[in-house]
Design an enzyme around this catalytic site. Structure first.
Site, PDB file in Angstrom:
ATOM      1  N   HIS A 109       0.971  -1.106  -0.015  1.00 30.53           N
ATOM      2  CA  HIS A 109       0.101  -0.066   0.128  1.00 30.53           C
ATOM      3  C   HIS A 109       0.902   1.266  -0.003  1.00 30.53           C
ATOM      4  CE1 HIS A 109      -1.949   3.081   2.565  1.00 30.53           C
ATOM      5  NE2 HIS A 109      -2.902   2.976   1.235  1.00 30.53           N
ATOM      6  N   SER A 110       0.603   2.293  -0.771  1.00 31.41           N
ATOM      7  CA  SER A 110       1.203   3.368  -0.926  1.00 31.41           C
ATOM      8  C   SER A 110       2.537   3.424  -0.872  1.00 31.41           C
ATOM      9  CB  SER A 110       0.799   4.241   0.524  1.00 31.41           C
ATOM     10  OG  SER A 110       1.043   5.647   0.313  1.00 31.41           O
ATOM     11  N   GLN A 111       3.364   4.094  -0.229  1.00 34.92           N
ATOM     12  CA  GLN A 111       4.974   3.905  -0.006  1.00 34.92           C
ATOM     13  C   GLN A 111       5.324   2.655  -0.511  1.00 34.92           C
ATOM     14  OE1 GLN A 111       7.178   3.657   3.698  1.00 34.92           O
ATOM     15  NE2 GLN A 111       8.258   5.628   3.129  1.00 34.92           N
ATOM     16  N   ASN A 136       2.648   3.646  -4.458  1.00 35.00           N
ATOM     17  CA  ASN A 136       3.467   4.529  -4.856  1.00 35.00           C
ATOM     18  C   ASN A 136       3.570   4.965  -6.300  1.00 35.00           C
ATOM     19  OD1 ASN A 136       6.443   6.061  -5.288  1.00 35.00           O
ATOM     20  ND2 ASN A 136       5.784   6.387  -3.256  1.00 35.00           N
ATOM     21  N   HIS A 256      -7.221   7.814   0.613  1.00 35.16           N
ATOM     22  CA  HIS A 256      -6.220   6.871   0.462  1.00 35.16           C
ATOM     23  C   HIS A 256      -5.700   5.668   1.449  1.00 35.16           C
ATOM     24  CE1 HIS A 256      -1.986   5.703  -0.951  1.00 35.16           C
ATOM     25  NE2 HIS A 256      -1.518   6.029   0.094  1.00 35.16           N
TER      26      HIS A 256
END
Length: 283
Positions: A109-111, A136, A256
């Protein structure tokens, strides 16, 4: 876990229970609480991107002293300041883990999206699927959000290998990221979307990313203007990602940090359903 998977939730090197070695990791930073307000908790107030006002699923008020806000921000941990260094360290740590536990489904997820692609590239036979929840991105250049009327401003080069700062296996091979010819779309794919950066054709292929890939995107997130760029980049590079727009499934209003929001079980269910159909017998 409830569906029978063995689940490993890992601490990044230098975070959580993983000791911080300043001599190796260099300076550290604390996540920006004000950034959390703008990007998750009170994003409808700031309206820095076109979809921000659609956010309805946060379980609290979004105020800095709200109990739900405090619950989330209390989990913020210091991290290695150098994001490129983070990517190399996490790639190596996750590869070492997979070498111990065997075949795995990689959920990011994300980063952590920038960590996942290099892991799958390094162990293509061991990573059986990638679940990329708003990973990301977008490819190559960051997007800075400025609010109306323009909303988007191109930021610095962050992912020189397209999906990561870590070298990836391209065909034809690249010895340096500068060998990747990058072009930007002349027109965005929609009025509320950024203009994607892609490879100049003929595009090199990410020959190791042959496993099933799911990219999940919520309706109101700051990723909503650009996660399609990650999908387009993967497709251009020969991968076959499934793009799950939650709003298309009737799951609306998420930011997010959708796993922290009121309808998180609905989101977990559609991800699990995709995984069960894609890897039958593994659910």
């Amino acid at each position: 876990m409830r569906q029978g998977y063995a689940v490993y939730v890992v601490d990044q090197p230098g975070r959580g229970r993983s000791g911080y070695l300043a001599e190796s990791y260099g300076p550290w930073k604390v996540p920006d609480g004000d950034g959390g307000q703008r990007r998750y908790l009170s994003q409808a107030k700031y309206r820095l991107w076109p979809q921000a006002h659609l956010h309805t699923q946060w379980p609290g008020s979004g105020a800095p002293d709200d109990s739900v806000t405090l619950q989330m921000t209390s989990g913020y941990l210091p991290e290695i300041e150098d994001f490129t260094k983070q990517q190399f360290l996490n790639r190596d740590a996750l590869v070492a883990l997979i070498d111990q536990i065997g075949p795995a489904i990689l959920m990011v997820h994300s980063q952590a999206g920038a960590f996942g692609w290099p892991v799958a590239d390094a162990r293509p036979d061991q990573v059986k699927a990638i679940l990329a929840v708003e990973p990301n991105g977008p490819p190559f250049y960051q997007v800075d959000f400025t609010g109306a009327p323009d909303y988007f401003k191109q930021g610095p080069l962050a992912l020189p290998y397209g999906l990561s700062a870590v070298p990836l296996t391209y065909s034809p091979a690249v010895a340096d990221a500068k060998e990747l010819a990058v072009v930007q779309q002349e027109l965005a794919d929609g009025p509320d979307l950024v203009r994607c950066h892609l490879q100049r054709e003929p595009a090199r292929k990410l020959s190791n990313l042959k496993m099933p890939i799911l990219v999940v995107m919520s309706e109101a997130s700051y990723h909503a203007p650009y996660d399609h760029c990650t999908v387009k980049y993967l497709q251009q590079a020969g991968a076959q990602p499934t793009f799950m727009r939650l709003a298309d499934l009737g799951i609306k209003g998420n930011s997010h940090v959708m796993m922290n929001e009121k309808n998180n079980k609905e989101i977990a269910t559609v991800i699990a359903q995709w995984l069960g159909k894609t890897l039958p017998g593994k659910e």
